[in-house]
Design an enzyme around this catalytic site. Structure first.
Site, PDB file in Angstrom:
ATOM      1  N   LYS A 214      -5.426  -6.572 -11.801  1.00  0.00           N
ATOM      2  CA  LYS A 214      -4.852  -7.837 -11.999  1.00  0.00           C
ATOM      3  C   LYS A 214      -5.771  -9.006 -11.884  1.00  0.00           C
ATOM      4  O   LYS A 214      -7.128  -8.820 -11.848  1.00  0.00           O
ATOM      5  CB  LYS A 214      -4.073  -7.850 -10.561  1.00  0.00           C
ATOM      6  N   ARG A 248       0.148   1.268  -6.263  1.00  0.00           N
ATOM      7  CA  ARG A 248       0.557   1.443  -7.604  1.00  0.00           C
ATOM      8  C   ARG A 248      -0.705   1.226  -8.705  1.00  0.00           C
ATOM      9  O   ARG A 248      -1.320   0.010  -8.428  1.00  0.00           O
ATOM     10  CB  ARG A 248       1.623   0.536  -8.190  1.00  0.00           C
TER      11      ARG A 248
END
Length: 272
Positions: A214, A248
């Site tokens: 991210k 995840r």
């Protein structure tokens, strides 16, 4: 640390993913990659038929379903547990009809008209918070005040609505959002990550953490998405330490090994 978090392996069936540049857009490539992730320790394969990054183009439900259909058929034949990452009710209905064990919704199941279908199913629901509330991430700033309290207010509202519709509470999994879903400042994501256990304990529900590659990790390391493995693993281990029940990730293999070491260290520490 308690039981090992369940690992969701990410398969983006998209041409515009920020993390893997459409490498698995073709169905055969997506199927092969999903099988590889499962062999490396992913407990569930999370299929994404549309990107949700700030620069992604909207994808209609018909196209999402077209991308999903051959991949779900092949993986279901392998008995691999599947999650479908979509906020579109038509896509979610298709996923439920084709055996998805999880639905993963970045809007947190915002459409009450679909609640009867959710109530009639047995799939678990990953209920994600975002400061955007609708659609993809963008680059807006996080709201003023305590971000975790903001997240919890969203969950309180949405959990109440889902339970009122007959959806059992034990089916719900809470995702606080990460990266641009919490705003452009890395500190916001780090704060929420560090307070994972606070969210878990407040609701008595498992927390789902998705930090893999991210923007907030890349911002503090200066790495490109494909070079963010070490930063991702460090953040995932912090999430596990702070009580995440689900993680995840794009790279299950190193996470499986790291969690095994962390669990062994915890056993040794407890017996010392």
């Amino acid at each position: 640390m308690s039981a090992r978090p369940l690992i969701f392996g990410i398969v983006n069936i998209t041409p515009d993913s920020f993390s893997d540049g459409g490498r698995y857009f073709a169905a055969d490539a997506a199927i092969a990659h999903a099988r590889k992730l499962a062999s490396e320790g992913a407990d569930v394969i999370d299929l994404g038929p549309a990107s949700s990054n700030p620069d992604a183009e909207p994808v209609p439900a018909e196209e999402e379903i077209r991308r999903l259909a051959p991949v779900m058929e092949a993986l279901a034949a392998d008995a691999i547990p599947l999650s479908v990452d979509s906020f579109r009710p038509e896509t979610q209905a298709f996923a439920l009809a084709h055996g998805a064990a999880y639905l993963n919704d970045i809007r947190g199941f915002a459409d009450p008209s679909f609640y009867p279908s959710l109530a009639a199913s047995e799939a678990r629901l990953v209920l994600m918070h975002s400061i955007q509330r609708e659609g993809n991430a963008d680059r807006r700033e996080a709201p003023e005040g305590d971000i975790v309290q903001h997240i919890c207010a969203f969950f309180e509202e949405r959990i109440a609505a889902l339970e009122s519709a007959g959806i059992a509470r034990h089916r719900l999994i809470l995702d606080p959002g990460m990266g641009f879903f919490l705003g452009p400042r890395p500190e916001t994501s780090f704060e929420v990550l560090a307070r994972t256990d606070e969210i878990r304990d407040r609701f008595g529900l498992p927390v789902f953490i998705s930090v893999s590659r991210k923007s907030f990790l890349r911002a503090v390391t200066g790495r490109a998405p494909g070079e963010a493995g070490a930063a991702t693993l460090a953040a995932e281990l912090l999430a596990a330490e702070r009580g995440a029940g689900f993680i995840r990730t794009h790279d299950p293999a190193p996470l499986v090994d790291a969690l095994a070491v962390l669990a062994h260290f915890g056993t040794l520490s407890a017996s010392a």
